[in-house]
Design a protein around this motif. Structure first.
Motif, mmCIF file in Angstrom:
data_model
loop_
_atom_site.group_PDB
_atom_site.id
_atom_site.type_symbol
_atom_site.label_atom_id
_atom_site.label_comp_id
_atom_site.label_asym_id
_atom_site.label_seq_id
_atom_site.Cartn_x
_atom_site.Cartn_y
_atom_site.Cartn_z
ATOM 1 N N THR A 1 13.708 17.915 -33.501
ATOM 2 C CA THR A 1 12.405 17.331 -33.219
ATOM 3 C C THR A 1 12.621 15.848 -32.929
ATOM 4 N N GLY A 2 11.908 15.323 -31.956
ATOM 5 C CA GLY A 2 12.098 13.924 -31.580
ATOM 6 C C GLY A 2 11.973 13.755 -30.087
ATOM 7 N N LEU A 3 12.593 12.733 -29.538
ATOM 8 C CA LEU A 3 12.528 12.504 -28.102
ATOM 9 C C LEU A 3 13.434 13.503 -27.387
ATOM 10 N N GLY A 4 12.822 14.395 -26.623
ATOM 11 C CA GLY A 4 13.547 15.500 -26.029
ATOM 12 C C GLY A 4 14.695 15.097 -25.133
ATOM 13 N N ILE B 1 15.138 10.991 -33.714
ATOM 14 C CA ILE B 1 15.598 12.379 -33.724
ATOM 15 C C ILE B 1 15.724 12.839 -35.177
ATOM 16 N N SER B 2 15.244 14.041 -35.455
ATOM 17 C CA SER B 2 15.486 14.690 -36.742
ATOM 18 C C SER B 2 15.903 16.131 -36.471
ATOM 19 N N VAL B 3 16.779 16.659 -37.296
ATOM 20 C CA VAL B 3 17.283 18.019 -37.104
ATOM 21 C C VAL B 3 17.237 18.784 -38.419
ATOM 22 N N ILE B 4 17.029 20.092 -38.300
ATOM 23 C CA ILE B 4 17.095 20.983 -39.457
ATOM 24 C C ILE B 4 18.090 22.096 -39.139
ATOM 25 N N ALA B 5 18.655 22.697 -40.191
ATOM 26 C CA ALA B 5 19.603 23.793 -39.983
ATOM 27 C C ALA B 5 19.632 24.691 -41.205
ATOM 28 N N MET B 6 20.096 25.913 -40.980
ATOM 29 C CA MET B 6 20.283 26.888 -42.042
ATOM 30 C C MET B 6 21.546 27.676 -41.727
ATOM 31 N N ASP B 7 22.406 27.865 -42.716
ATOM 32 C CA ASP B 7 23.585 28.680 -42.471
ATOM 33 C C ASP B 7 23.267 30.151 -42.728
ATOM 34 N N LYS B 8 24.208 31.022 -42.483
ATOM 35 C CA LYS B 8 23.955 32.460 -42.577
ATOM 36 C C LYS B 8 23.678 32.917 -44.007
ATOM 37 N N GLU B 9 24.022 32.084 -44.985
ATOM 38 C CA GLU B 9 23.756 32.403 -46.392
ATOM 39 C C GLU B 9 22.381 31.943 -46.849
ATOM 40 N N GLY B 10 21.673 31.175 -46.009
ATOM 41 C CA GLY B 10 20.360 30.670 -46.381
ATOM 42 C C GLY B 10 20.360 29.274 -46.942
ATOM 43 N N ASN B 11 21.515 28.615 -46.961
ATOM 44 C CA ASN B 11 21.569 27.215 -47.373
ATOM 45 C C ASN B 11 20.955 26.355 -46.269
ATOM 46 N N SER C 1 12.363 21.216 -26.449
ATOM 47 C CA SER C 1 11.894 22.322 -27.294
ATOM 48 C C SER C 1 12.135 23.710 -26.707
ATOM 49 N N PRO C 2 11.824 23.966 -25.417
ATOM 50 C CA PRO C 2 12.050 25.311 -24.901
ATOM 51 C C PRO C 2 13.447 25.529 -24.328
ATOM 52 N N ILE C 3 14.333 24.550 -24.470
ATOM 53 C CA ILE C 3 15.668 24.631 -23.867
ATOM 54 C C ILE C 3 16.678 25.110 -24.906
ATOM 55 N N ILE C 4 17.194 26.308 -24.694
ATOM 56 C CA ILE C 4 18.140 26.912 -25.630
ATOM 57 C C ILE C 4 19.380 26.024 -25.772
ATOM 58 N N GLY C 5 19.813 25.826 -27.001
ATOM 59 C CA GLY C 5 20.981 25.005 -27.276
ATOM 60 C C GLY C 5 20.656 23.560 -27.562
ATOM 61 N N SER C 6 19.533 23.089 -27.053
ATOM 62 C CA SER C 6 19.104 21.711 -27.321
ATOM 63 C C SER C 6 18.036 21.677 -28.394
ATOM 64 N N GLY C 7 16.858 22.275 -28.118
ATOM 65 C CA GLY C 7 15.769 22.245 -29.080
ATOM 66 C C GLY C 7 15.894 23.273 -30.183
ATOM 67 N N PHE C 8 16.682 24.309 -29.954
ATOM 68 C CA PHE C 8 16.814 25.394 -30.933
ATOM 69 C C PHE C 8 18.061 26.217 -30.624
ATOM 70 N N VAL D 1 6.846 21.385 -34.131
ATOM 71 C CA VAL D 1 7.047 22.189 -35.333
ATOM 72 C C VAL D 1 8.186 23.162 -35.041
ATOM 73 N N CYS D 2 9.201 23.117 -35.887
ATOM 74 C CA CYS D 2 10.380 23.986 -35.768
ATOM 75 C C CYS D 2 10.504 24.782 -37.061
ATOM 76 N N VAL D 3 10.783 26.073 -36.949
ATOM 77 C CA VAL D 3 10.928 26.922 -38.134
ATOM 78 C C VAL D 3 12.157 27.814 -37.965
ATOM 79 N N LEU D 4 13.029 27.789 -38.961
ATOM 80 C CA LEU D 4 14.191 28.666 -39.018
ATOM 81 C C LEU D 4 14.002 29.631 -40.174
ATOM 82 N N GLY D 5 14.390 30.894 -39.975
ATOM 83 C CA GLY D 5 14.183 31.874 -41.029
ATOM 84 C C GLY D 5 15.337 32.831 -41.209
ATOM 85 N N LYS D 6 15.442 33.352 -42.426
ATOM 86 C CA LYS D 6 16.429 34.384 -42.761
ATOM 87 C C LYS D 6 15.773 35.413 -43.662
#
Length: 307
Positions: A199-202, A249-259, A180-187, A150-155
């Motif tokens: 999220t997916g095969l690490g 592999i699946s990825v989610i993202a949010m830009d600084k405007e909340g898109n 998941s706990p590796i900065i730059g890879s999982g988040f 479970v990955c969650v991004l917020g603004k």
């Protein structure tokens, strides 16, 4: 947008409703992210995160989690912890530290105990049975057995952050660490540009350091949806050039405007989006080499859940 969130998988929907309430009451982005993730961590029917999680090869439920503050670039994470009730809460606490912010195993458990975090045995009868049944099957290790991280991004206003939590790959080798706990890879989160998580095969995600590459793409001026599609496609192509098959592999993202944006290399990947007072269950698809995204309707939810 002043308030926005995006999370992986349908299992995060109820937690995102809690997060939405927190944002509506002018709560912090950290409180909203923790509420969304802790809802998943606490519910054993979601077998790839927290309580009732998928055991490793030795039959232990070992959990990974991480949190990053995009404004301060503070990050914290814990690796291979057992019996910590809420891994994301410990990771968020560690994100306030300059050093000693990524802890593993007994050291992470000792820190959680010293700080007064609650402990709970996460090995449920159902977890044990899944582990016992797996002994009788082939031992091919695949992502998405139980829906993964479970990955969650917020603004919230100008504050951006990212949080992730997982029990990791089912039947993983003792000592194995995923993305998941590796900065730059999982988040990754940077309030100047945006946030991303995977999220997916690490192992396959780490081979491309996908989260920071997506944020870098947004920093270079790419739209959020173009960034996730372009980075994922380029990584899959690079894996093929190296004679490797890229697992799910699946990825989610949010830009600084909340898109928000999401991309996948599997047929369907559900995710949840909050923008201001609106919440939607969305689906990213990948078919015949093309990406698409649509809002889930009642018929899609029925076929997905089997209800």
């Amino acid at each position: 947008m002043n308030k926005a969130m995006i999370s992986t998988w349908k299992m995060s929907y109820d937690g995102m409703l809690k997060a939405k309430d927190i944002l509506q009451q002018d709560g912090s982005v950290q409180a909203a992210i923790l509420a969304a993730i802790q809802d998943v961590e606490a519910r054993e029917e979601f077998i790839s995160v927290g309580h009732g999680g998928l055991p490793n090869a030795q039959g232990h439920v070992q959990l990974d989690s991480a949190y990053m503050n995009g404004n301060t670039l503070g990050f914290g994470g814990i690796i291979e912890v057992e019996n910590v009730e809420s891994p994301i809460a410990v990771a968020a606490k560690l994100s306030d530290y300059k050093v000693n912010c990524l802890l593993s195993g007994k050291g992470a458990e000792a820190f959680a105990q010293e700080e007064g975090f609650a402990f709970q045995n996460h090995m449920t009868p159902q977890s044990k049975k899944r582990w016992q049944d797996k002994q009788k099957e082939d031992m091919e290790l695949k992502a998405y057995e139980g829906h993964d991280t479970v990955c969650v991004l917020g603004k919230c206003q100008d504050e951006l952050a990212a949080g992730v939590s997982t029990s990791g790959l089912f039947m993983k080798h003792e000592g194995r660490v995923g993305d998941s706990p590796i900065i730059g890879s999982g988040f990754y989160s940077d309030a100047l540009y945006g946030s991303a998580a995977a999220t997916g095969l690490g192992e396959d995600i780490m081979r491309g350091c996908l989260s920071i590459r997506i944020v870098d793409a947004m920093a270079a001026g790419m739209s959020v949806q173009a960034a996730v599609d372009t980075v994922l496609d380029a990584h899959v192509k690079r894996m093929q050039m190296a004679n490797r098959t890229c697992d799910a592999i699946s990825v989610i993202a949010m830009d600084k405007e909340g898109n928000c944006g999401a991309s996948t290399n599997i047929s369907e990947f559900p995710y949840v989006v909050i923008q201001e007072d609106d919440i939607k269950l969305m689906v990213a698809t990948y078919q015949n080499g093309k990406h698409d995204n649509f809002e889930a309707d009642a018929a899609w939810i029925k076929q997905y859940t089997g209800d």
